[in-house]
Design a protein around this motif. Structure first.
Motif, short mmCIF file in Angstrom:
data_model
loop_
_atom_site.label_atom_id
_atom_site.label_comp_id
_atom_site.label_asym_id
_atom_site.label_seq_id
_atom_site.Cartn_x
_atom_site.Cartn_y
_atom_site.Cartn_z
N ASN A 129 7.49 -4.12 -6.50
CA ASN A 129 7.45 -4.71 -5.17
C ASN A 129 7.79 -3.70 -4.07
N LEU A 130 8.18 -2.51 -4.46
CA LEU A 130 8.47 -1.47 -3.47
C LEU A 130 7.17 -0.88 -2.96
N GLN A 131 7.25 -0.32 -1.77
CA GLN A 131 6.09 0.36 -1.23
C GLN A 131 6.28 1.86 -1.42
N ASN A 132 5.21 2.60 -1.17
CA ASN A 132 5.29 4.05 -1.29
C ASN A 132 6.15 4.61 -0.17
N PRO A 133 6.82 5.70 -0.34
CA PRO A 133 6.80 6.61 -1.48
C PRO A 133 7.75 6.21 -2.61
N ASP A 136 6.14 5.31 -6.08
CA ASP A 136 5.58 6.46 -6.80
C ASP A 136 6.68 7.36 -7.34
N ILE A 137 7.66 7.67 -6.52
CA ILE A 137 8.73 8.58 -6.94
C ILE A 137 9.48 8.00 -8.13
N LEU A 138 9.88 6.75 -8.04
CA LEU A 138 10.67 6.14 -9.11
C LEU A 138 9.86 5.96 -10.39
N ARG A 139 8.59 5.59 -10.25
CA ARG A 139 7.75 5.47 -11.45
C ARG A 139 7.63 6.82 -12.16
N LEU A 140 7.33 7.85 -11.37
CA LEU A 140 7.15 9.18 -11.97
C LEU A 140 8.46 9.69 -12.59
N PHE A 141 9.57 9.40 -11.94
CA PHE A 141 10.85 9.91 -12.44
C PHE A 141 11.35 9.13 -13.66
N TYR A 142 11.43 7.82 -13.53
CA TYR A 142 12.05 7.02 -14.58
C TYR A 142 11.11 6.65 -15.73
N PHE A 143 9.84 6.46 -15.43
CA PHE A 143 8.94 5.98 -16.49
C PHE A 143 8.04 7.07 -17.04
N ASN A 144 7.80 8.12 -16.26
CA ASN A 144 7.01 9.24 -16.76
C ASN A 144 7.89 10.44 -17.09
#
Length: 179
Positions: A129-133, A136-144
């Motif tokens: 439900n968050l908007q960019n950035p 994107d930052i949290l997905r890339l950091f925590y999940f990728n």
């Protein structure tokens, strides 16, 4: 030969004086630092080289004019110990704040939840439900599992510190949303 005469010879440009100091103190220095500070033999050699160079530069720059009762050996040991401590601090750059930040999302959730998967799912829904950035930052950091520098490169930020600051602000926003 006295230690003060060795220093005078070094100041006069006598390279043999430096070699004499090197040969005299190297074995005991390496033995001392490997046993008392638990570093590797190779690391001990590097630290001794650093200590000798620092000592020599200090003599040439008149930082050392005369040796007191402590002597060259103690001076070299002091430089070596400080260098080892400095290297240890540098090598363990993962600060408390970064460790705390990386685990902040899971720890901020309700302590009564015991299943880690449900915590992650709750965080995912908030992130979705968050908007960019932030998203994107949290997905890339925590999940990728990408580093701050890798994220900066992907998203076109100046450096990893920019991403780190943005990530912190995003985490604060999530904390507010989870309350």
């Amino acid at each position: 030969m006295s230690e003060n005469s060795l220093i005078l010879r070094l100041k006069a440009g006598d390279k043999e004086a430096l070699e004499e100091i090197y040969r005299k103190f190297r074995p005991s220095f390496i033995k001392w630092i490997t046993y008392s500070h638990k570093c590797s033999y190779e690391q001990a050699i590097d630290i001794f080289q650093y200590a000798i160079l620092s000592f020599y530069e200090n003599v040439l720059e008149d930082v050392i004019e005369e040796m007191n009762d402590a002597g060259i050996k103690t001076y070299l040991y002091s430089i070596g110990k400080n260098k080892l401590l400095s290297d240890s601090r540098r090598d363990s750059k993962l600060s408390f704040n970064e460790e705390y930040e990386d685990h902040l999302l899971l720890e901020e959730l309700d302590e009564t939840q015991q299943d880690s998967d449900s915590k992650i799912n709750q965080i995912k829904s908030v992130i979705e439900n968050l908007q960019n950035p932030c998203a994107d930052i949290l997905r890339l950091f925590y999940f990728n599992n990408l580093s701050n520098d890798e994220i900066a490169e992907i998203l076109g930020y100046k450096n990893g510190n920019t991403v780190k600051n943005l990530k912190y602000k995003c985490i604060q926003r999530i904390k507010r949303l989870l309350q």
